[in-house]
Design an enzyme around this catalytic site. Structure first.
Site, mmCIF file in Angstrom:
data_model
loop_
_atom_site.group_PDB
_atom_site.id
_atom_site.type_symbol
_atom_site.label_atom_id
_atom_site.label_comp_id
_atom_site.label_asym_id
_atom_site.label_seq_id
_atom_site.Cartn_x
_atom_site.Cartn_y
_atom_site.Cartn_z
ATOM 1 N N ARG A 90 0.867 -1.187 0.000
ATOM 2 C CA ARG A 90 0.000 0.000 0.000
ATOM 3 C C ARG A 90 0.903 1.235 0.000
ATOM 4 N NH1 ARG A 90 -3.673 -0.480 5.061
ATOM 5 N NH2 ARG A 90 -4.638 -2.136 3.854
ATOM 6 N N ARG A 141 -1.269 6.262 9.763
ATOM 7 C CA ARG A 141 -1.357 5.775 8.370
ATOM 8 C C ARG A 141 -1.538 6.945 7.406
ATOM 9 N NH1 ARG A 141 -3.371 0.364 8.316
ATOM 10 N NH2 ARG A 141 -2.598 -0.731 10.140
ATOM 11 N N LYS A 197 -2.914 0.576 15.115
ATOM 12 C CA LYS A 197 -2.965 1.500 13.980
ATOM 13 C C LYS A 197 -3.612 2.821 14.383
ATOM 14 C CE LYS A 197 -5.399 -1.405 11.419
ATOM 15 N NZ LYS A 197 -6.346 -2.037 10.476
ATOM 16 N N LYS A 224 -5.372 6.438 12.540
ATOM 17 C CA LYS A 224 -5.819 7.010 11.259
ATOM 18 C C LYS A 224 -6.306 8.441 11.423
ATOM 19 C CE LYS A 224 -6.976 2.553 9.342
ATOM 20 N NZ LYS A 224 -8.027 1.690 8.757
ATOM 21 N N CYS A 251 -15.006 -4.019 0.213
ATOM 22 C CA CYS A 251 -13.580 -4.192 0.509
ATOM 23 C C CYS A 251 -13.003 -5.274 -0.394
ATOM 24 C CB CYS A 251 -13.402 -4.575 1.970
ATOM 25 S SG CYS A 251 -13.958 -6.252 2.318
ATOM 26 N N CYS A 292 -7.345 -11.310 0.995
ATOM 27 C CA CYS A 292 -7.402 -10.933 2.400
ATOM 28 C C CYS A 292 -7.488 -12.167 3.302
ATOM 29 C CB CYS A 292 -8.600 -10.020 2.672
ATOM 30 S SG CYS A 292 -8.630 -9.561 4.417
ATOM 31 N N CYS A 325 -15.703 -9.159 6.295
ATOM 32 C CA CYS A 325 -15.644 -9.467 7.732
ATOM 33 C C CYS A 325 -15.903 -8.181 8.511
ATOM 34 C CB CYS A 325 -14.286 -10.086 8.093
ATOM 35 S SG CYS A 325 -12.984 -8.877 8.395
ATOM 36 N N CYS A 338 -13.372 -2.543 6.572
ATOM 37 C CA CYS A 338 -12.487 -1.774 5.691
ATOM 38 C C CYS A 338 -13.222 -0.885 4.687
ATOM 39 C CB CYS A 338 -11.542 -2.711 4.963
ATOM 40 S SG CYS A 338 -10.471 -3.611 6.114
HETATM 41 FE FE1 SRM Z 1 -8.488 -2.553 6.469
HETATM 42 C C1 SRM Z 1 -7.034 -5.154 8.017
HETATM 43 C C2 SRM Z 1 -7.737 -3.819 3.476
HETATM 44 C C3 SRM Z 1 -9.349 0.366 5.038
HETATM 45 C C4 SRM Z 1 -10.131 -1.663 9.330
HETATM 46 N N1 SRM Z 1 -7.490 -4.180 5.868
HETATM 47 C C5 SRM Z 1 -6.920 -5.117 6.667
HETATM 48 C C6 SRM Z 1 -6.079 -6.096 5.845
HETATM 49 C C7 SRM Z 1 -4.682 -5.592 5.789
HETATM 50 C C8 SRM Z 1 -6.160 -7.561 6.297
HETATM 51 C C9 SRM Z 1 -5.116 -8.086 7.225
HETATM 52 O O1 SRM Z 1 -4.862 -7.503 8.292
HETATM 53 O O2 SRM Z 1 -4.556 -9.144 6.905
HETATM 54 C C10 SRM Z 1 -6.800 -5.954 4.484
HETATM 55 C C11 SRM Z 1 -5.978 -6.296 3.259
HETATM 56 C C12 SRM Z 1 -6.849 -6.878 2.185
HETATM 57 C C13 SRM Z 1 -6.193 -6.949 0.862
HETATM 58 O O3 SRM Z 1 -6.038 -8.088 0.341
HETATM 59 O O4 SRM Z 1 -5.850 -5.930 0.301
HETATM 60 C C14 SRM Z 1 -7.356 -4.557 4.583
HETATM 61 N N2 SRM Z 1 -8.416 -1.820 4.616
HETATM 62 C C15 SRM Z 1 -8.165 -2.530 3.500
HETATM 63 C C16 SRM Z 1 -8.459 -1.728 2.258
HETATM 64 C C17 SRM Z 1 -7.528 -2.034 1.087
HETATM 65 C C18 SRM Z 1 -9.926 -1.993 1.874
HETATM 66 C C19 SRM Z 1 -10.372 -1.479 0.536
HETATM 67 O O5 SRM Z 1 -11.089 -2.248 -0.089
HETATM 68 O O6 SRM Z 1 -10.057 -0.356 0.150
HETATM 69 C C20 SRM Z 1 -8.359 -0.310 2.833
HETATM 70 C C21 SRM Z 1 -6.982 0.272 2.755
HETATM 71 C C22 SRM Z 1 -6.975 1.683 3.255
HETATM 72 C C23 SRM Z 1 -5.656 2.375 3.133
HETATM 73 O O7 SRM Z 1 -5.318 2.766 2.027
HETATM 74 O O8 SRM Z 1 -4.981 2.573 4.147
HETATM 75 C C24 SRM Z 1 -8.729 -0.572 4.277
HETATM 76 N N3 SRM Z 1 -9.477 -0.889 7.087
HETATM 77 C C25 SRM Z 1 -9.823 0.155 6.303
HETATM 78 C C26 SRM Z 1 -10.794 0.965 6.976
HETATM 79 C C27 SRM Z 1 -11.484 2.202 6.403
HETATM 80 C C28 SRM Z 1 -10.781 3.463 6.717
HETATM 81 O O9 SRM Z 1 -9.713 3.457 7.327
HETATM 82 O O10 SRM Z 1 -11.312 4.499 6.349
HETATM 83 C C29 SRM Z 1 -11.033 0.380 8.204
HETATM 84 C C30 SRM Z 1 -12.077 0.845 9.243
HETATM 85 C C31 SRM Z 1 -11.636 2.022 10.008
HETATM 86 C C32 SRM Z 1 -10.810 1.596 11.179
HETATM 87 O O11 SRM Z 1 -9.595 1.471 11.030
HETATM 88 O O12 SRM Z 1 -11.381 1.334 12.232
HETATM 89 C C33 SRM Z 1 -10.192 -0.788 8.267
HETATM 90 N N4 SRM Z 1 -8.525 -3.257 8.365
HETATM 91 C C34 SRM Z 1 -9.312 -2.767 9.376
HETATM 92 C C35 SRM Z 1 -9.161 -3.627 10.530
HETATM 93 C C36 SRM Z 1 -9.887 -3.471 11.893
HETATM 94 C C37 SRM Z 1 -9.134 -2.562 12.791
HETATM 95 C C38 SRM Z 1 -9.726 -2.539 14.189
HETATM 96 O O13 SRM Z 1 -9.609 -1.544 14.860
HETATM 97 O O14 SRM Z 1 -10.297 -3.540 14.615
HETATM 98 C C39 SRM Z 1 -8.270 -4.642 10.150
HETATM 99 C C40 SRM Z 1 -7.780 -5.821 11.015
HETATM 100 C C41 SRM Z 1 -6.760 -5.431 12.011
HETATM 101 O O15 SRM Z 1 -6.220 -4.335 12.037
HETATM 102 O O16 SRM Z 1 -6.484 -6.300 12.841
HETATM 103 C C42 SRM Z 1 -7.897 -4.382 8.787
HETATM 104 FE FE1 SF4 Z 2 -10.360 -8.166 4.706
HETATM 105 FE FE2 SF4 Z 2 -12.286 -7.857 6.481
HETATM 106 FE FE3 SF4 Z 2 -10.908 -5.735 5.630
HETATM 107 FE FE4 SF4 Z 2 -12.596 -6.911 4.020
HETATM 108 S S1 SF4 Z 2 -13.156 -5.907 5.928
HETATM 109 S S2 SF4 Z 2 -10.489 -6.306 3.487
HETATM 110 S S3 SF4 Z 2 -12.445 -9.030 4.570
HETATM 111 S S4 SF4 Z 2 -10.101 -7.398 6.793
#
Ligand code: SRM
Ligand code: SF4
Length: 579
Positions: A79, A149, A216, A218, A444, A450, A489, A493
């Site tokens: 990323r 981030r 993390k 944000k 997502c 993922c 899930c 995201c």
């Molecule tokens: Fe996310 C984890 C993809 C935005 C909350 N996110 C992941 C991972 C890295 C899975 C992993 O940990 O193994 C995913 C990778 C999937 C892949 O194959 O690419 C992933 N997140 C994404 C993206 C690519 C989704 C998308 O379709 O665009 C977004 C990348 C954003 C960026 O450029 O930085 C993405 N993730 C978000 C958002 C939305 C936002 O930030 O506006 C959230 C919700 C907001 C938040 O952070 O609370 C989000 N991602 C998570 C979480 C849950 C965090 C938590 O507090 O519980 C995880 C899991 C974790 O961190 O353990 C996670």
């Molecule tokens: Fe993966 Fe869950 Fe984030 Fe979707 S919402 S990209 S399934 S970690």
């Protein structure tokens, strides 16, 4: 659990990995040399996140490879850090060609945070990609990991100078809060100068310390009335307070919001999505300082024992907003003023052309779920590349997985639109098959890359929306904007818990259905039906659309209707999400 409790309890595993990592080095360099496996050592896979990439494997191929006694097809997702999502045409061309040269999928993925990802980099290609980014003035440092981030910001430059100010603030914060470790330059850039920051002679992390943040972090900068960054879903939000109109408008300061986040675990009431709370107002000159103070307060007070409760949202709820404000003011060295009134009227992107106050034009293109790839019907990747060859303005990746061809002069508008149409990129509301529901949708990544996905999202939502659109047409509500989001899930995201209708993966083909957010990003939704498949989803939407068509008030949004009509209880704050 109080912060003192955490001192006497066993720290989360990741804390140990960070402590002994020597400022994020671990054994990453050694792992890169190991040709026996396509993977890296387990602890290193936690550290590489700070360098911007994740180890993954193609889940579609797991079974087959295991039957053949092969290790999983390991590859890496990287990323980029692109504060505010702005890329020049030259950068775009380089970004595009790296997808061809160094990834197995040959695609780009626009994310929900103003940037892009590569999927499917094999281990030997990671260095090529990071060096390629460095060549065009980009990097992936701190794109993931327990640090600040990519800072998002309002991307539609219609009020261009306000946008410019907000963008400069986003970039300024991003640079200021970058980790100072030399590990990134040492491992990936052969120690050569990197324009990320002035790296001090001694290895120190003056803001983070050697264990970085508990989790993390944000940040988003938003310019009301447009909440396209979903500012309240961020740990820290800066909501611009403006004075004046049109060309004389200027940003006088920011409301500071804290404690937003989406992630939760199905059925675990100790985890929940939360929208950020107002902390206070600061003038522009103090905004970076207060951002650092918020981050340091979370560094000191966040939970380093229970990782699932380590985000700032839980710190704020655990110690209380007033105590958290005290901590921030102590770090900042000044008191904040009371927050100013703000009003958001729009959540997603405005698709299509808009004219900026500087008379330049900006074309927001709908990129379904952010995937830029050539298919039989649309040559999105080739189209973007051909446009980048002739476009003289810039590109802006939005926080809703779309892209803006920005700063197009009047006399080039027809050409750009023609090219966008030629390659199937011209998808705006009610053109190119984009209904208001589809145009407001996000999914997502989920499967196959993922590791945490419980169900499909990106690959499934487009066909589900075909059917949802059919229901909207049946009930004569096709013109209604409805924010619909899907994730594989509950990590959230695609920010599902801020959507009027959300489907969150529970298992293969099964989703929890959430209803009742307000379509502005200022109210969370709530669980409506659990573990349902497509037939039940469509039957329930058929019923709800019928009620909506018959009983809605004038200009009432679907999310407001389901609350007013008693279909679902409003979620007032994160803590009552499960009630
Ligand atoms: Fe996310 C984890 C993809 C935005 C909350 N996110 C992941 C991972 C890295 C899975 C992993 O940990 O193994 C995913 C990778 C999937 C892949 O194959 O690419 C992933 N997140 C994404 C993206 C690519 C989704 C998308 O379709 O665009 C977004 C990348 C954003 C960026 O450029 O930085 C993405 N993730 C978000 C958002 C939305 C936002 O930030 O506006 C959230 C919700 C907001 C938040 O952070 O609370 C989000 N991602 C998570 C979480 C849950 C965090 C938590 O507090 O519980 C995880 C899991 C974790 O961190 O353990 C996670
Ligand atoms: Fe993966 Fe869950 Fe984030 Fe979707 S919402 S990209 S399934 S970690």
């Amino acid at each position: 659990m109080s912060s003192t409790d955490t001192k006497t309890q066993k720290l989360a595993v990741n804390e140990g990995i960070k402590t002994k990592s020597n400022f994020l080095r671990g054994t990453i360099s050694e792992g890169l040399q190991d040709a026996v496996t396509g993977s890296l050592a387990e602890d290193d896979t936690q550290l590489t996140k700070f360098h911007g990439f994740y180890q993954q494997d193609d889940r579609d191929l797991r079974q087959e490879r295991s039957e053949q006694k092969l290790e999983p097809l390991f590859s890496f997702m990287l990323r980029a850090r692109v504060p505010g999502g702005v890329a020049t045409p030259e950068q775009w061309l380089a970004i595009d060609s790296m997808a061809d040269n160094y990834t197995i999928y040959g695609s780009l993925r626009l994310t929900t945070r103003n940037t892009f990802q590569y999927h499917g980099m094999l281990k030997p290609n990671i260095k090529n990609v990071i060096q390629g980014l460095d060549d065009i003035g980009l990097d992936s440092l701190a794109a993931c990991g327990d640090v600040n981030r990519n800072v998002t910001c309002n991307t539609n430059p219609v009020q261009s100078h306000l946008h410019q100010e907000a963008f400069e603030m986003a970039r300024g914060i991003s640079e200021h809060l970058l980790p100072q470790t030399k590990a990134y330059s040492e491992i990936w850039l052969d120690g050569k100068k990197q324009d990320l920051n002035d790296v001090p002679a001694e290895e120190v992390e003056p803001i983070y310390g050697e264990t970085y943040l508990p989790r993390k972090f944000k940040i988003a900068v938003a310019v009301p009335p447009h909440n396209d960054v979903d500012v309240y879903t961020n740990d820290l939000g800066l909501v611009a307070i403006t004075e004046g109109e049109g060309e004389t408008a200027k940003i006088i300061g920011y409301n500071i919001t804290v404690g937003g986040g989406m992630g939760s675990t199905h059925g675990d009431v100790e985890t929940y999505p939360r929208l950020a709370s107002e902390l206070g107002f600061v003038e522009v000159k103090d905004a970076i300082k207060v951002s650092e103070a918020v981050l340091k307060s979370q560094r000191d007070l966040g939970n380093r024992v229970v990782r699932k409760n380590a985000r700032l949202k839980y710190t704020v709820d655990r110690i209380g907003l007033d105590a958290f404000r005290d901590a921030v003011e102590a770090h900042a060295g000044f008191k904040m003023q009371p927050s100013k009134p703000v009003k958001f009227t729009l959540q997603g992107d405005r698709l299509g052309w808009v004219k900026g106050v500087d008379n330049n034009w900006h074309l927001t293109l709908f990129v379904e779920n952010g995937r830029i790839i050539d298919t039989d019907t649309r040559q999105l990747k080739t189209g973007m590349k051909e446009i980048a060859k002739v476009h003289k303005g810039d590109f802006r990746m939005t926080a809703n997985q779309n892209v803006i061809i920005a700063n197009v002069p009047e006399d080039e508008k027809v050409m750009i639109e023609g090219m966008a149409k030629q390659y199937g990129l011209y998808r705006t509301f009610n053109e190119g098959g984009v209904s208001p529901i589809r145009g407001n949708s996000m999914a997502c990544v989920a499967l196959p890359t993922c590791a945490l996905a419980m169900a499909e999202a990106e690959r499934y939502l487009p066909t589900l929306i075909d059917k949802v659109d059919g229901l909207a047409a049946k009930h004569n509500i096709s013109e209604q904007d409805i924010v619909l989001r899907m994730t594989g899930c509950p990590n959230g995201c695609a920010r599902p818990f801020a959507a009027e209708i959300a489907f969150v993966g529970k298992g293969p083909g099964k989703y929890n259905m959430y209803l009742g957010a307000d379509g502005l990003g200022t109210r969370l939704n709530k669980l409506h039906l659990e573990n349902i498949g497509e037939d039940d989803i469509l039957a329930e939407l058929d019923r709800l659309f019928s009620l909506f068509a018959e009983h809605r008030l004038e200009a009432e949004r679907f999310g407001d209707f389901v609350v007013r009509y008693g279909v679902i209880k409003a979620t007032i704050e994160g803590k009552d999400f499960h009630q």
